[in-house]
Write a protein that holds these residues in place. Structure first.
Motif, PDB file in Angstrom:
ATOM      1  N   ARG A 151       0.840  -1.202   0.000  1.00 46.24           N
ATOM      2  CA  ARG A 151       0.000   0.000   0.000  1.00 46.24           C
ATOM      3  C   ARG A 151       0.870   1.244   0.000  1.00 46.24           C
ATOM      4  N   GLU A 152       0.218   2.383  -0.193  1.00 43.58           N
ATOM      5  CA  GLU A 152       0.910   3.660  -0.103  1.00 43.58           C
ATOM      6  C   GLU A 152       1.150   3.998   1.369  1.00 43.58           C
ATOM      7  N   PRO A 153       2.142   4.829   1.661  1.00 44.98           N
ATOM      8  CA  PRO A 153       2.403   5.171   3.061  1.00 44.98           C
ATOM      9  C   PRO A 153       1.312   6.045   3.655  1.00 44.98           C
ATOM     10  N   ASP A 157       4.324   6.412   8.530  1.00 44.12           N
ATOM     11  CA  ASP A 157       5.054   5.353   7.827  1.00 44.12           C
ATOM     12  C   ASP A 157       6.442   5.799   7.367  1.00 44.12           C
ATOM     13  N   PRO A 196       4.196  12.695  -7.629  1.00 48.42           N
ATOM     14  CA  PRO A 196       3.461  11.447  -7.402  1.00 48.42           C
ATOM     15  C   PRO A 196       3.242  10.628  -8.663  1.00 48.42           C
ATOM     16  N   ARG A 200       7.323   7.074  -6.033  1.00 50.18           N
ATOM     17  CA  ARG A 200       6.358   6.383  -5.181  1.00 50.18           C
ATOM     18  C   ARG A 200       7.069   5.623  -4.071  1.00 50.18           C
ATOM     19  N   VAL A 201       6.339   5.413  -2.968  1.00 46.59           N
ATOM     20  CA  VAL A 201       6.783   4.573  -1.852  1.00 46.59           C
ATOM     21  C   VAL A 201       5.757   3.471  -1.654  1.00 46.59           C
ATOM     22  N   TRP A 202       6.248   2.267  -1.410  1.00 50.14           N
ATOM     23  CA  TRP A 202       5.374   1.134  -1.073  1.00 50.14           C
ATOM     24  C   TRP A 202       5.651   0.698   0.359  1.00 50.14           C
ATOM     25  N   CYS A 213       9.360  -2.180   2.986  1.00 45.56           N
ATOM     26  CA  CYS A 213       9.192  -0.936   2.242  1.00 45.56           C
ATOM     27  C   CYS A 213      10.172  -0.892   1.081  1.00 45.56           C
ATOM     28  N   MET A 215      11.322   2.337  -2.212  1.00 45.67           N
ATOM     29  CA  MET A 215      11.026   3.611  -2.841  1.00 45.67           C
ATOM     30  C   MET A 215      11.459   3.573  -4.299  1.00 45.67           C
TER      31      MET A 215
END
Length: 310
Positions: A151-153, A157, A196, A200-202, A213, A215
């Motif tokens: 998911r997105e942070p 997070d 964006p 992105r960060v997961w 995580c 990036m």
């Protein structure tokens, strides 16, 4: 495998982790079973006596005696559950939480001392072997790959990424706070200014908590993305999570039109390097350096995104 194999392993493992703990240091002043009850109450704030009896496979009379003692000592409170007056909700008091936290701290110290003698490169293999035993023998609490979501942070997070990178690399590789500073700058740069559509960060989440995580950010070179801060918590390793996170970055970078995906790592991070190789990354350069309090060999890896997708 024979029955003797399992019994031999059991004797070895109970001795290694101090389950018998004849000196009672780890559990004092409680028994092992009492400590397990305190642990469950600390991690399941809505538990009732039936939940405890089922989850710990305890005789109802034995559990009742434990809870009576805890109540007399001011560790727990019992009351009827609002949704079912026939069930008795058990909650820890402030004193009970202190006792559970003390036991948790002792357990962390004991396991930390055990892992200190395990080479960092062997720790993922050890975690995977333990998870395999739990899964094969039918532990319902064993994590499964399908239980992990990407998911997105959310709020907090990004701070978690900094904290866990610093803590894990200090514990597993002895890196100092210079690494925490580097991670903090990377995360702060992303938080303050990122596109964006191209960055992105997961966050990998298991049972409501972050366990990994990665990036994807723009690199200085035109048309190039950079993979950064890949991390998987020790208790979530062996589920293919590192592969999933890297696969997500590759798909995203390719989908938004980057031509190349690059990353920088160090040769001591053997498990991560194996993941990069599986996804087609090629080692482009190696440079010895001293960073984070250690003599290391930095590595630059590159993936041509214009090649056919996996």
């Amino acid at each position: 495998m024979t029955v003797q194999d399992i019994r031999s392993f059991n004797r070895f493992y109970t001795n290694v982790i101090g389950a018998l703990d004849y000196g009672r240091h780890l559990y004092a002043p409680y028994t092992l079973t009492e400590s397990r009850v305190l642990y469950e109450l600390a991690h399941s704030p809505t538990a009732d006596a039936a939940d405890l009896r089922t989850g710990l496979a305890l005789d109802s009379g034995y559990l009742s005696r434990i809870l009576n003692r805890f109540e007399q000592d001011g560790l727990v409170e019992r009351a009827a559950a609002q949704d079912d007056l026939r069930r008795r909700r058990v909650t820890l008091t402030a004193r009970g939480r202190e006792a559970a936290e003390l036991l948790e701290e002792r357990a962390r110290e004991t396991v930390g001392a055990l892992l200190a003698d395990v080479p960092p490169a062997d720790r993922p293999r050890l975690a995977e072997a333990m998870r395999t035993i739990r899964t094969i023998l039918g532990d319902p609490g064993a994590p499964r790959a399908e239980d992990v979501v990407l998911r997105e942070p959310g709020p907090g997070d990004l701070g978690w990424i900094v904290q866990r990178n610093a803590a894990l690399y200090a514990a597993e590789y002895g890196w100092n706070t210079d690494y925490e500073g580097l991670v903090a700058r990377i995360v702060a740069d992303f938080a303050e200014d990122h596109d964006p559509h191209l960055e992105r960060v997961w966050i990998a989440e298991l049972d409501g908590r972050p366990v990994g995580c990665v990036m994807c950010v723009r690199d200085e070179a035109p048309g190039t993305a950079r993979l950064r801060l890949l991390l998987v918590e020790p208790d979530a390793r062996g589920l293919g999570l590192g592969d999933r996170l890297v696969r997500a970055v590759v798909a995203f970078a390719r989908g938004v039109g980057y031509r190349d995906l690059v990353l920088w790592t160090n040769d001591v991070l053997a498990a991560a390097r194996r993941i990069y190789l599986r996804h087609g990354f090629v080692l482009a350069a190696e440079t010895p350096h001293r960073s984070f309090g250690k003599d290391l060999v930095g590595q630059d890896w590159r993936l041509d995104l214009r090649e056919a997708a996996e």
